[in-house]
Scaffold this motif. Structure first.
Motif, PDB file in Angstrom:
ATOM      1  N   PRO A  41       6.702  10.437  85.755  1.00  0.00           N
ATOM      2  CA  PRO A  41       5.632  11.411  85.534  1.00  0.00           C
ATOM      3  C   PRO A  41       5.392  12.253  86.785  1.00  0.00           C
ATOM      4  N   PRO A  42       4.796  13.426  86.631  1.00  0.00           N
ATOM      5  CA  PRO A  42       4.582  14.321  87.779  1.00  0.00           C
ATOM      6  C   PRO A  42       3.809  13.679  88.925  1.00  0.00           C
ATOM      7  N   CYS A  43       2.799  12.864  88.627  1.00  0.00           N
ATOM      8  CA  CYS A  43       1.989  12.272  89.704  1.00  0.00           C
ATOM      9  C   CYS A  43       2.831  11.357  90.575  1.00  0.00           C
ATOM     10  N   LYS A  49       6.162  11.573  90.977  1.00  0.00           N
ATOM     11  CA  LYS A  49       7.091  12.431  91.727  1.00  0.00           C
ATOM     12  C   LYS A  49       6.395  13.056  92.939  1.00  0.00           C
ATOM     13  N   GLU A  50       5.126  13.441  92.764  1.00  0.00           N
ATOM     14  CA  GLU A  50       4.377  14.002  93.880  1.00  0.00           C
ATOM     15  C   GLU A  50       4.175  12.957  94.974  1.00  0.00           C
ATOM     16  N   ALA A  51       3.866  11.733  94.587  1.00  0.00           N
ATOM     17  CA  ALA A  51       3.670  10.659  95.564  1.00  0.00           C
ATOM     18  C   ALA A  51       4.962  10.367  96.320  1.00  0.00           C
ATOM     19  N   LEU A  52       6.092  10.439  95.616  1.00  0.00           N
ATOM     20  CA  LEU A  52       7.388  10.174  96.252  1.00  0.00           C
ATOM     21  C   LEU A  52       7.722  11.212  97.320  1.00  0.00           C
ATOM     22  N   LYS A  53       7.177  12.410  97.189  1.00  0.00           N
ATOM     23  CA  LYS A  53       7.455  13.465  98.169  1.00  0.00           C
ATOM     24  C   LYS A  53       6.744  13.223  99.501  1.00  0.00           C
ATOM     25  N   GLY A  54       5.739  12.338  99.474  1.00  0.00           N
ATOM     26  CA  GLY A  54       4.902  12.152 100.652  1.00  0.00           C
ATOM     27  C   GLY A  54       3.642  12.985 100.521  1.00  0.00           C
ATOM     28  N   VAL A  55       2.535  12.468 101.025  1.00  0.00           N
ATOM     29  CA  VAL A  55       1.251  13.156 100.880  1.00  0.00           C
ATOM     30  C   VAL A  55       0.543  13.209 102.234  1.00  0.00           C
ATOM     31  N   PRO A  56      -0.458  14.065 102.375  1.00  0.00           N
ATOM     32  CA  PRO A  56      -1.190  14.152 103.649  1.00  0.00           C
ATOM     33  C   PRO A  56      -2.165  12.994 103.819  1.00  0.00           C
ATOM     34  N   ALA A  57      -2.665  12.853 105.029  1.00  0.00           N
ATOM     35  CA  ALA A  57      -3.674  11.834 105.322  1.00  0.00           C
ATOM     36  C   ALA A  57      -4.866  12.029 104.390  1.00  0.00           C
ATOM     37  N   GLY A  58      -5.453  10.929 103.989  1.00  0.00           N
ATOM     38  CA  GLY A  58      -6.566  10.995 103.046  1.00  0.00           C
ATOM     39  C   GLY A  58      -6.141  10.571 101.661  1.00  0.00           C
ATOM     40  N   MET A  59      -4.846  10.791 101.340  1.00  0.00           N
ATOM     41  CA  MET A  59      -4.308  10.361 100.044  1.00  0.00           C
ATOM     42  C   MET A  59      -3.250   9.279 100.189  1.00  0.00           C
ATOM     43  N   ARG A  60      -2.829   9.000 101.407  1.00  0.00           N
ATOM     44  CA  ARG A  60      -1.660   8.137 101.620  1.00  0.00           C
ATOM     45  C   ARG A  60      -1.833   6.747 101.021  1.00  0.00           C
ATOM     46  N   ASN A  61      -2.936   6.095 101.309  1.00  0.00           N
ATOM     47  CA  ASN A  61      -3.109   4.725 100.839  1.00  0.00           C
ATOM     48  C   ASN A  61      -3.143   4.643  99.317  1.00  0.00           C
ATOM     49  N   TYR A  62      -3.815   5.607  98.704  1.00  0.00           N
ATOM     50  CA  TYR A  62      -3.890   5.587  97.238  1.00  0.00           C
ATOM     51  C   TYR A  62      -2.534   5.912  96.619  1.00  0.00           C
ATOM     52  N   ALA A  63      -1.898   6.974  97.098  1.00  0.00           N
ATOM     53  CA  ALA A  63      -0.630   7.410  96.505  1.00  0.00           C
ATOM     54  C   ALA A  63       0.476   6.383  96.690  1.00  0.00           C
ATOM     55  N   ILE A  64       0.563   5.791  97.892  1.00  0.00           N
ATOM     56  CA  ILE A  64       1.669   4.886  98.194  1.00  0.00           C
ATOM     57  C   ILE A  64       1.349   3.446  97.809  1.00  0.00           C
ATOM     58  N   THR A  65       0.231   2.927  98.316  1.00  0.00           N
ATOM     59  CA  THR A  65      -0.081   1.508  98.119  1.00  0.00           C
ATOM     60  C   THR A  65      -0.572   1.206  96.710  1.00  0.00           C
ATOM     61  N   VAL A  66      -1.372   2.096  96.157  1.00  0.00           N
ATOM     62  CA  VAL A  66      -1.944   1.835  94.837  1.00  0.00           C
ATOM     63  C   VAL A  66      -1.023   2.322  93.713  1.00  0.00           C
ATOM     64  N   LEU A  67      -0.720   3.621  93.710  1.00  0.00           N
ATOM     65  CA  LEU A  67       0.033   4.192  92.589  1.00  0.00           C
ATOM     66  C   LEU A  67       1.513   3.816  92.613  1.00  0.00           C
ATOM     67  N   ILE A  96      -6.538   8.471  88.491  1.00  0.00           N
ATOM     68  CA  ILE A  96      -5.714   9.246  89.428  1.00  0.00           C
ATOM     69  C   ILE A  96      -6.358  10.611  89.670  1.00  0.00           C
ATOM     70  N   ARG A  97      -6.828  11.236  88.590  1.00  0.00           N
ATOM     71  CA  ARG A  97      -7.483  12.547  88.743  1.00  0.00           C
ATOM     72  C   ARG A  97      -8.733  12.438  89.609  1.00  0.00           C
ATOM     73  N   ALA A  98      -9.455  11.312  89.481  1.00  0.00           N
ATOM     74  CA  ALA A  98     -10.691  11.139  90.250  1.00  0.00           C
ATOM     75  C   ALA A  98     -10.415  10.829  91.719  1.00  0.00           C
ATOM     76  N   ASN A  99      -9.383  10.015  91.995  1.00  0.00           N
ATOM     77  CA  ASN A  99      -9.129   9.552  93.359  1.00  0.00           C
ATOM     78  C   ASN A  99      -8.129  10.407  94.136  1.00  0.00           C
ATOM     79  N   ALA A 100      -7.209  11.032  93.419  1.00  0.00           N
ATOM     80  CA  ALA A 100      -6.195  11.857  94.097  1.00  0.00           C
ATOM     81  C   ALA A 100      -5.816  13.027  93.189  1.00  0.00           C
ATOM     82  N   PRO A 101      -6.752  13.953  92.957  1.00  0.00           N
ATOM     83  CA  PRO A 101      -6.508  15.045  92.001  1.00  0.00           C
ATOM     84  C   PRO A 101      -5.293  15.898  92.350  1.00  0.00           C
ATOM     85  N   GLN A 102      -4.912  15.928  93.640  1.00  0.00           N
ATOM     86  CA  GLN A 102      -3.745  16.744  94.025  1.00  0.00           C
ATOM     87  C   GLN A 102      -2.443  16.192  93.435  1.00  0.00           C
ATOM     88  N   LEU A 103      -2.440  14.933  93.048  1.00  0.00           N
ATOM     89  CA  LEU A 103      -1.228  14.343  92.466  1.00  0.00           C
ATOM     90  C   LEU A 103      -1.050  14.731  91.005  1.00  0.00           C
TER      91      LEU A 103
END
Length: 402
Positions: free
Chosen positions: A244-246, A248-266, A358-365
């Motif tokens: 899913p797009p979210c 794929k976005e996490a796999l690209k790497g994200v800025p500080a502030g989203m890292r723990n949620y995108a990598i560790t959680v999602l 995901i939309r609530a915690n990391a809407p950029q994904l």
């Protein structure tokens, strides 16, 4: 009952039980598993539902709902397996046939209404577009029977608007077009219902697990040829192109502030379930219930997570080296960086978060594509696309949206 998700059915459930969970508690004392299976078992012998299932008795509407919702309760224990595909296909055919026999979509889940007439000028244009040499029954099929508010219509329609008569905010539909839209709406509501029940399956009586086992046998027989070609649905190498797009976005790497949620959680939850336990048998499943050693995690999953973390700005594991322990914690091994298989179960193996979280915690994904429609969890997205790909490989149909 011609539509178990329709307005008439939902009103009956509210009046008699209050909610679906109360209905599911009542079902085991009202019918046996074989009665529920009768709604779908015909698929092993015929492409069309038998006549006895098409005849509906108003006095038996409640019992008919018992059979359908019993199947949904069973699928709570296999929301992404071939059982769900089998039941959805069978019941969509059955209830569509009932609606065709009834000749009306009144009371269905589709927000639709009969046409109130078309302006004379428009009617003449439409008539000229029809071939007057066609037999009357064929001309009848071309008549616009229903209209649907454009906002509701666009939620389901996948073709071009040029194919549809649109006037004053409404799409006007032929009978066959309305039936097709109903079928699409039914399948989406089916997926949503199963997904919601999967969240509360621990509250359901044992009856539904027993019914799920019988459904597994029927589905296995129906999809026997496919399973022989591809192997039973289960753990298999990841298909990154179907993510899913979210994710794929996490796999690209994200800025500080989203890292723990995108990598560790999602990423951790999604990759682990998608790779080793795509169809978890229960909510408290552990990694050691699905694999016999940790190599698949250490060699296929963890490297992908670390690589995505290194793409973050700043790199997650350089900035927070202790986060490796959190990865294992989210996989259910407790807070450690040197786990053993026996440590599995020391903490919860977190399931992928739903789309709304995901939309609530990391809407950029969240960058939805056409396959996201009707999907509530990224794992559902992946498994649906994977199933479509497998059907394409076996000649059962290619990918489609929705």
């Amino acid at each position: 009952m011609s539509d178990p998700f329709g307005r008439d059915a939902q009103e009956l459930i509210r009046r008699e039980f209050g909610d679906v969970l109360t209905l599911l508690e009542r079902i085991p004392s009202s019918i046996d598993p074989d009665e529920a299976l009768s709604l779908v078992g015909w698929m092993l012998k015929s492409n069309e539902p038998p006549g006895e299932l098409l005849r509906t008795d108003p006095l038996e509407e409640l019992r008919d709902l018992f059979r359908f919702y019993a199947l949904l309760g069973a699928l709570a224990f296999s929301p992404y397996g071939i059982e769900a595909e089998f039941v959805k296909k069978a019941t969509a055919k059955l209830y569509r046939a009932r609606i065709e026999r009834k000749g009306s979509l009144e009371g269905s889940l589709l927000k639709i209404e009969p046409t109130e007439g078309i302006p004379e000028r428009d009617r003449k244009i439409l008539e000229r577009a029809m071939d007057r040499s066609l037999p009357e029954d064929e001309r009848e099929k071309l008549k616009l029977k229903y209209r649907m508010h454009l906002s509701e219509f666009l939620e389901l329609w996948e073709g071009s608007l040029k194919e549809v008569y649109v006037r004053k905010g409404y799409a006007y539909l032929r009978w066959d077009e309305a039936l097709k839209l109903w079928e699409m709406a039914f399948e989406r509501r089916f997926d949503k219902a199963v997904s919601l029940l999967a969240d509360v399956r621990d509250e359901l009586p044992e009856f539904y697990e027993e019914l799920k086992e019988k459904l597994e046998e029927l589905a296995g027989e129906y999809f026997k040829e496919r399973l022989e070609k591809l192997g039973k649905v289960g753990a298999k190498p990841l298909r990154f192109d179907l993510f899913p797009p979210c994710v794929k976005e996490a796999l690209k790497g994200v800025p500080a502030g989203m890292r723990n949620y995108a990598i560790t959680v999602l990423l951790t939850s999604f990759l682990s379930y998608a790779r080793i336990c795509p169809n978890p048998p229960r909510k408290d499943v552990r990694v050691k219930d699905c694999v016999s050693d940790l190599r698949v995690i250490e060699e296929e999953i963890l490297p992908v997570i670390i690589e995505a973390g290194n793409r973050c700005k700043p790199p997650l594991f350089e900035d927070q080296p202790h986060e490796i322990k959190n990865i294992w914690y989210h996989l259910g091994f407790g807070l450690t960086d040197k786990p053993t298989l026996e440590d599995s179960g020391n903490s919860t193996w977190y399931f992928p978060p739903n789309c709304d979280k995901i939309r609530a915690n990391a809407p950029q994904l969240c960058k939805p594509d056409r396959y996201c429609r009707g999907v509530k969890n990224p794992l559902t997205y992946y498994l649906r696309r994977l199933a479509r790909e497998e059907r394409s490989e076996t000649g059962e149909g290619g990918e489609e949206g929705g």
